[in-house]
Write a protein that holds these residues in place. Structure first.
Motif, short mmCIF file in Angstrom:
data_model
loop_
_atom_site.label_atom_id
_atom_site.label_comp_id
_atom_site.label_asym_id
_atom_site.label_seq_id
_atom_site.Cartn_x
_atom_site.Cartn_y
_atom_site.Cartn_z
N ALA C 23 25.62 42.25 -3.64
CA ALA C 23 25.72 43.36 -2.69
C ALA C 23 27.05 44.10 -2.76
O ALA C 23 27.19 45.21 -2.23
CB ALA C 23 25.48 42.85 -1.27
N GLY C 25 30.14 46.34 -3.70
CA GLY C 25 30.41 47.54 -4.46
C GLY C 25 29.21 48.45 -4.65
O GLY C 25 28.17 48.26 -4.01
N THR C 26 29.38 49.40 -5.56
CA THR C 26 28.27 50.31 -5.84
C THR C 26 27.67 49.96 -7.19
O THR C 26 28.27 49.29 -8.01
CB THR C 26 28.77 51.77 -5.89
OG1 THR C 26 29.74 51.89 -6.94
CG2 THR C 26 29.42 52.16 -4.56
N ALA C 27 26.47 50.44 -7.37
CA ALA C 27 25.79 50.22 -8.65
C ALA C 27 24.87 51.40 -8.91
O ALA C 27 24.43 52.07 -7.96
CB ALA C 27 25.00 48.91 -8.63
N ILE C 28 24.57 51.62 -10.16
CA ILE C 28 23.60 52.66 -10.46
C ILE C 28 22.24 52.16 -10.00
O ILE C 28 21.90 50.99 -10.19
CB ILE C 28 23.57 52.99 -11.96
CG1 ILE C 28 25.00 53.37 -12.42
CG2 ILE C 28 22.61 54.14 -12.24
CD1 ILE C 28 25.09 53.73 -13.88
N SER C 29 21.50 53.02 -9.38
CA SER C 29 20.23 52.57 -8.81
C SER C 29 19.11 52.66 -9.85
O SER C 29 19.30 53.11 -10.96
CB SER C 29 19.89 53.38 -7.57
OG SER C 29 20.08 54.74 -7.80
N LYS C 236 17.40 49.60 -5.30
CA LYS C 236 18.53 48.68 -5.48
C LYS C 236 18.07 47.50 -6.35
O LYS C 236 18.01 46.35 -5.91
CB LYS C 236 19.03 48.20 -4.12
CG LYS C 236 19.55 49.35 -3.23
CD LYS C 236 20.04 48.88 -1.88
CE LYS C 236 20.56 50.05 -1.04
NZ LYS C 236 20.96 49.63 0.34
N ARG C 238 19.29 45.86 -8.60
CA ARG C 238 20.20 44.74 -8.85
C ARG C 238 19.82 43.51 -8.02
O ARG C 238 20.09 42.38 -8.42
CB ARG C 238 21.64 45.13 -8.54
CG ARG C 238 21.82 45.78 -7.16
CD ARG C 238 23.31 46.00 -6.86
NE ARG C 238 23.54 47.12 -5.97
CZ ARG C 238 24.71 47.37 -5.41
NH1 ARG C 238 25.74 46.59 -5.64
NH2 ARG C 238 24.86 48.40 -4.61
#
Lengths: 343, 343, 343, 343
Positions: C23, C25-29, C236, C238
């Motif tokens: 969860a 940070g950011t991530a490419i979706s 999401k 990830r």
């Protein structure tokens, strides 16, 4: 000697004449014409009640469109494992319903009995994991040439309705069944509990004409839109309605069917006398299914007879399917039996 | 005075005679008959190359089945916002493709221009969130009565193919377009880059007969199964093929179309002279679209003229759609123009 | 004493921790994130070749999307009559394929044998009237708790490919099968001829995580678009990939499966010793099917055991289905066997 | 500086903790667990009436499944031309409905007005040739970051219902809208005439959790089966319900949304002061759309800001889409505005 199918023959002269006659002048297109109105009135009269009528050009269209009106995309249709909708329509029922499943049963002579409805639904445990049992579909006359009696249909309908399902009759050879039963069209359909009928005419002398009939017009739902999006709303519909009117008027339909049945009966009777040949199913309509030695089947083919080797038994015997039409020449039967008898 | 649609009229006597003639004897069903083979040969000759031919009974079927062969369920079809596939087929393209989307553009006279293909696909950003641009579909003659020239089709085809898409032509009124263009069928189709054609005959004198044609037979894929599962494989197909053969032989198709076009031209010419009336689109085929005062439209309706009030302008004027057929009487045009001119 | 299903249990702590860890940070979706890339690499390594990987959240989604990529809307899928795709997915295969048909066969222990492929296709005569035989789908471990050996899969694959069809393996309990087989993942899949695998994790310790895997990435076609239009492209992603990574890393998946299998083996062994109880299928994975007197089934239910009465024999005996999970307490087995033994 | 989407951020710690907490022990699968029951009760309380609740994992699933319950395969859905269902779901609405058509309209800020419903249906002449107008779908907050007021929704609902259609609200950013409106959930939904709501949580702090909500449970029809056949019935549903419960309890959802909105407001306010930058839409929720010189957009990208160049104007200016989430750092906004201001 063409016994390959009843659709191998052309069309009754009366029907061709009616089409030609229907061409005169202008008419409202897409079914709002006078001939189509007359056809609906004629079928209401014939069935002794108000019915909803939707002419189309193929039996597959009639069957599939009716099923799509009666069965949701997550529904199941109980039918015979060798029924036309199961094996001969390349998935049209699945396509038109948007993904329904056919729950298959086997039954002697193609005739379902009430207990098989429950049997077919054994794995439909209920709840959302299983599809919703929605329709029972039977064929009259069956694909094996047998005919349901009104009380047999009524027993099926009772079980069908008890499970909250509706009953569809594929009547591609409805006239042939009726010619045998000698009951009224109402008796073998809605009075016995049938909810919708694919009323066939093509196999029995029409050029291309069938009708989807709902005995409770409310059950048809948005059938009109379904037919249109299926590409089955013929613009010059008067040309289908004209065929069906000519088919029904003056008793042409029953006369054609009676003739085909009689031809088949003669064929069955003759074959049953040939040593080594046995009938696989009762020849109650216009089809004869006969087990025979493979050698005999070959002799017949070689003599020019056209028919399907429908199945092959483990012992090598062949089940020949022989279909008679409204126009099959009597001489063909005589010739065929002559070859079969080794004359 | 029936100008409501070209399908309000019956059928050419030659076509009815051909159907009657096709009824004799037996034939292999489902399209393996001699007439259908002859039809395929005839169309190959006409289009000067090998083509795959699939006769059906409605234009909606031809269009939708072709689209289903060319466009995946997750694909998009660029077409005119008022094209038949977009507004008159009750979602048949969506049904047959299994859920494709029509990406709509407006274009004067119903004729797309290459830049509009890209415009229609602006929101198809690529990646899996957008549907896959797959087909461009144009109508010849257009729903507004205009006709694409070969160079116009070629320009569209070039842009279409550059984007990896295929070009479909809805030829419900193909003969009317050809009668105007005076080019060869090949020049306005595959030589200009058309991949598949809905070849219409019903509106131009047939009873019910259309053909789906693929100029590269490999692109047809499993069209045969698609047609069957759509309920569009007519068992006695010889009766469709006979219509199309009679339609093509002896130039009947172009003669019928030329007659309809000439009738429409007279109607357009006469209307253009009526004060307060202006043509909305060039009358290049068999349809006339004319803006007129609502009062005049009413006068014409009251005099017995049948036509659609297609649109209404903010100022109250009505756009009348007037369609002429192969059989529209010349006297109807004269009478209509007389009423319009207040004579 | 919960033996109702392996999905009655929660999730492995390692997997929950991995989700929490993902969860930050950011991530490419939509799957272009690092965890999903790592997952793909991990599965390529595991299967010893390049594979195409598509994470989803349910086994039904994995199965149906794979079938839609491998089977046209007019195609047929051969599978066991009691397979999950046939009886537990409410028509998802029909929905996603756009109307394909499941051709059902019965087979002991849920394991198809090559001859049954041909048997299932008896009525698919070829030509356009029958659907196109396209896919054979098998379940590993089977719905009856049995496990295919590599050579059994290879024999099925050979027959499947010989008919121009592709082989799908529903691996909802793939880890359980592998824990029994002790072969490599490659040996029981693509090396034996499997074309696509539904790789399950949810039943074996994940929260909700499965992966559709194509051993020949080209066969995946436009799977990305199919997943998106099915609503199965999780933004999401990830959080699915993190589950699968934790599942595969450090051998958690096989450890979980081995534990479940061992629990089931103890249960089976114990039950087999109970008078009047017989195993219905070999307990080769994590499920036990045992015939027992109805009275014993009731006693067990009354004692708080949760399991399905899967079938009832004509003589009244009940077939209990008992499924063990990665987290089923050993004490539950002991307690259950105690009740069964009347202690 | 990640403003690319609100789904680029992970999940709220409370939600992750709830998932971990939900893993203990066994639960009935497929939604018959206690957490799901509690969720339904919570949503009934929140919406001040009995509602039908169906948790799923994606907004596309919620939208498409709802549309499939409200719109027949031959129906039409009026929506904005740039709505998520129209441009971002790869045809999921068409797929799930079985072929429905989206009738597109444009509207400032993505907010439909009642007159546009009729406008969109101009070419749906009625009769069987046109699809049946069935649903109006609006997005709250809109894809352009605007928010419908209760009276605006009510006016749309009135027109929708007057035409016999139903009103769907895509609430992917429902919390963001509510945080702005400061009305009750009931006031902006069923009290204003909304029939069904896609209740989003994923974009606002959940891992993967959405709910399809019907305010009249009867309108849900066979939603359970539709969800299952779509592969969207998650076996361990407690893990979705746990997320939604944590989301709703203690006001997390509105707190998250308020934070995201406030961040967007700061961003909008700052950008509006930058010379050459103008807001394209009112920033009423958590998204900012700003026209800016292409050079500025490039400067921002080069500085590490992640956002979409949503549109390009003929004069070369770029419309930047900047989305703030529940977790976007305040420092990112300050940094972004600093770069924009040339500091």
């Amino acid at each position: 000697m063409n016994f390959i199918s009843d659709n191998a023959y052309g069309a009754s002269p009366e029907i061709l004449a009616a089409m030609t006659g229907a061409a005169a002048g202008t008419a409202i297109s897409y079914g709002d014409d006078e001939l189509t109105a007359r056809l609906t009135a004629k079928l209401c009269e014939l069935f002794e009640r108000e019915v909803a009528v939707f002419p189309v050009v193929t039996g597959t269209a009639a069957n599939s469109l009716i099923l799509s009106a009666l069965c949701p995309p997550y529904g199941a249709v109980v039918c015979h494992a060798k029924s036309h909708i199961a094996v001969d329509e390349c998935g049209a029922p699945e396509f038109f319903t948007g993904g329904a499943k056919l729950a298959l049963v086997n039954a002697p002579d193609g005739k379902l009995v009430p207990g098989q409805i429950d049997e077919a639904l054994t794995h439909f445990w209920g709840g959302v994991h299983a599809m919703k049992p929605s329709v029972v579909s039977i064929t009259q006359a069956t694909e094996m040439g047998a005919v349901y009696r009104p009380e047999e249909v009524a027993a099926l309908a009772e079980r069908t309705h008890a499970r909250g399902m509706t009953l569809h009759m594929d009547g591609a050879r409805f006239a042939n069944a009726l010619a045998t039963l000698k009951c009224t069209p109402a008796q073998i359909t809605w009075k016995a509990g049938v909810d919708a009928l694919s009323f066939g005419a093509t196999k029995n002398g029409a050029v291309m004409a069938e009708a989807a009939i709902f005995f409770d017009p409310a059950k048809a739902g948005d059938f009109g839109r379904r037919r249109k999006r299926g590409g089955h709303l013929v613009s010059k519909m008067r040309f289908i309605s004209a065929q069906l009117l000519a088919y029904l008027e003056n008793g042409l339909w029953l006369a054609n069917a009676a003739r085909a049945n009689a031809t088949a009966a003669r064929l069955a009777e003759g074959l049953a006398k040939v040593p080594g040949v046995t009938l696989a199913h009762p020849a109650e309509a216009n089809a004869v299914f006969a087990w025979m030695p493979a050698s005999l089947a070959k002799t017949l083919h070689d003599a020019g007879a056209r028919f399907y080797d429908w199945e092959t038994a483990p012992d090598g015997r062949v089940m020949a399917r022989l279909v008679c039409s409204f126009a099959t020449p009597e001489t063909d039967v005589a010739k065929f039996l002559g070859v079969a008898a080794g004359r």
